[in-house]
Scaffold this motif. Structure first.
Motif, PDB file in Angstrom:
ATOM      1  N   PHE A 195     -59.617 121.360  14.192  1.00 30.98           N
ATOM      2  CA  PHE A 195     -59.409 122.763  13.841  1.00 30.98           C
ATOM      3  C   PHE A 195     -60.741 123.342  13.411  1.00 30.98           C
ATOM      4  CE2 PHE A 195     -58.731 125.862  10.405  1.00 30.98           C
ATOM      5  CZ  PHE A 195     -57.934 126.786  11.058  1.00 30.98           C
ATOM      6  N   LYS A 196     -61.168 124.420  14.081  1.00 30.40           N
ATOM      7  CA  LYS A 196     -62.402 125.128  13.733  1.00 30.40           C
ATOM      8  C   LYS A 196     -62.066 126.605  13.627  1.00 30.40           C
ATOM      9  CE  LYS A 196     -65.107 121.550  14.033  1.00 30.40           C
ATOM     10  NZ  LYS A 196     -65.773 120.993  12.895  1.00 30.40           N
ATOM     11  N   GLU A 197     -62.945 127.346  12.972  1.00 33.06           N
ATOM     12  CA  GLU A 197     -62.723 128.780  12.846  1.00 33.06           C
ATOM     13  C   GLU A 197     -64.048 129.503  12.738  1.00 33.06           C
ATOM     14  OE1 GLU A 197     -61.093 130.157   8.959  1.00 33.06           O
ATOM     15  OE2 GLU A 197     -61.068 128.018   8.468  1.00 33.06           O
ATOM     16  N   ARG A 213     -61.384 134.252  14.333  1.00 33.10           N
ATOM     17  CA  ARG A 213     -60.571 133.426  15.230  1.00 33.10           C
ATOM     18  C   ARG A 213     -60.381 132.015  14.688  1.00 33.10           C
ATOM     19  NH1 ARG A 213     -65.026 135.259  17.347  1.00 33.10           N
ATOM     20  NH2 ARG A 213     -64.917 137.074  18.655  1.00 33.10           N
ATOM     21  N   TYR A 214     -59.293 131.392  15.159  1.00 34.04           N
ATOM     22  CA  TYR A 214     -59.075 129.967  14.964  1.00 34.04           C
ATOM     23  C   TYR A 214     -59.227 129.306  16.330  1.00 34.04           C
ATOM     24  CZ  TYR A 214     -56.787 131.138  10.518  1.00 34.04           C
ATOM     25  OH  TYR A 214     -56.499 131.608   9.268  1.00 34.04           O
ATOM     26  N   LEU A 254     -58.142 125.833  18.052  1.00 34.01           N
ATOM     27  CA  LEU A 254     -57.304 124.651  17.896  1.00 34.01           C
ATOM     28  C   LEU A 254     -57.570 123.728  19.085  1.00 34.01           C
ATOM     29  CD1 LEU A 254     -54.016 126.563  16.986  1.00 34.01           C
ATOM     30  CD2 LEU A 254     -55.754 125.685  15.424  1.00 34.01           C
ATOM     31  N   THR A 306     -57.538 129.491  21.537  1.00 37.11           N
ATOM     32  CA  THR A 306     -58.088 130.496  20.642  1.00 37.11           C
ATOM     33  C   THR A 306     -56.971 131.425  20.202  1.00 37.11           C
ATOM     34  OG1 THR A 306     -60.195 130.416  21.807  1.00 37.11           O
ATOM     35  CG2 THR A 306     -59.796 132.345  20.433  1.00 37.11           C
ATOM     36  N   LYS A 332     -57.174 135.495  13.855  1.00 38.58           N
ATOM     37  CA  LYS A 332     -56.787 135.337  12.453  1.00 38.58           C
ATOM     38  C   LYS A 332     -55.914 136.487  11.978  1.00 38.58           C
ATOM     39  CE  LYS A 332     -60.581 132.640  10.541  1.00 38.58           C
ATOM     40  NZ  LYS A 332     -61.697 132.639   9.582  1.00 38.58           N
ATOM     41  N   GLN A 392     -51.720 133.009   8.202  1.00 40.96           N
ATOM     42  CA  GLN A 392     -52.912 132.184   8.036  1.00 40.96           C
ATOM     43  C   GLN A 392     -52.614 130.932   7.208  1.00 40.96           C
ATOM     44  OE1 GLN A 392     -55.713 134.992   6.397  1.00 40.96           O
ATOM     45  NE2 GLN A 392     -56.251 135.819   8.418  1.00 40.96           N
ATOM     46  N   LYS A 444     -52.941 127.011   8.567  1.00 43.73           N
ATOM     47  CA  LYS A 444     -53.787 126.044   7.847  1.00 43.73           C
ATOM     48  C   LYS A 444     -52.962 124.878   7.295  1.00 43.73           C
ATOM     49  CE  LYS A 444     -57.696 128.946   6.899  1.00 43.73           C
ATOM     50  NZ  LYS A 444     -58.669 129.421   5.956  1.00 43.73           N
TER      51      LYS A 444
END
Length: 168
Positions: free
Chosen positions: A124-126, A130-131, A133, A142, A145, A159, A163
Motif C-alpha cells: 500500500f502506497k499513497e 491517491r492510494y 494498492l 489507483t 483519496k 479513508q 487504511k
C-alpha cells in the motif's frame, strides 16, 4: 460503501512514478542500466588503449554522471508511458465506482471491472491525492483519496476503512 471518482492521465502517470520509486522490478532495471553504463565505459577505455590507472580514473569519473543515469531511467519510462497511455490504457481512465466491503473492493467503469480481495493487496502506497494498492510488484490499482460523491465525514470514514483494511 460506494465512492465515485475520475481517473485521468495524471493519475496513471502518478501511479507509474510511484511504481518506479517503489517496486523491485524498476529498482533492478535501474541497477542493470548503471551496470551497462559502467561496462560501456570500461569497453571504451580498454579499446582506446588506456592504462589501468587511466581506467580506474575513468571509472571514478563515471561516478559523477551516475545519478543522471539513474534519473534518466525514470524520465525515459515516464516519457514512453505518456506516449503510449492514450493508446493502451483507455480502459483505465474515466469515471469509476468503487464498492468497498469487508471482503473485497470492486472498481468498475464502463470498460473495466477489477475485483480485489483485501488479502491480495501486497503493498500500500499513497501520495497527496491517491492510494496505490499493489497486488503484485507490477500491478497496482489507483483510487482517489477524496471521491466526488462523498461528504467530508464520509471521506474520513472511507479513508479510515481503506487504511484499516490494508493494515496501515
Amino acid at each position: 460503501m460506494n465512492a465515485t471518482f475520475n481517473i485521468t492521465d495524471e493519475d496513471l502517470i502518478a501511479q507509474q512514478k510511484n511504481a518506479i520509486k517503489n517496486t523491485k522490478f524498476h529498482r533492478k532495471s535501474r541497477i542493470m542500466q548503471l551496470i551497462v553504463f559502467f561496462i560501456f565505459v570500461i569497453f571504451i577505455f580498454v579499446t582506446s588503449g588506456f592504462s589501468t590507472n587511466d581506467l580506474l580514473f575513468g571509472l571514478a569519473l563515471c561516478l559523477i554522471p551516475a545519478p543522471l543515469v539513474w534519473k534518466s531511467y525514470e524520465i525515459a519510462i515516464i516519457r514512453r508511458y505518456k506516449r503510449d497511455i492514450l493508446k493502451q490504457h483507455k480502459n483505465k481512465k474515466g469515471t469509476f465506482t468503487l464498492t468497498l466491503s469487508e471482503e473485497e473492493l470492486i472498481k468498475e467503469s464502463n470498460n473495466l471491472t477489477e475485483k480485489i480481495q483485501w488479502d491480495d493487496i501486497s503493498e500500500f502506497k499513497e501520495d497527496e491525492t491517491r492510494y496505490f494498492l499493489y497486488t503484485t510488484d507490477l500491478h497496482a490499482i489507483t483510487i482517489k483519496k477524496e471521491p466526488d460523491n462523498l461528504s467530508e465525514e464520509e471521506i474520513k470514514e472511507y479513508q479510515a476503512f481503506i487504511k484499516r483494511k490494508v493494515s496501515v
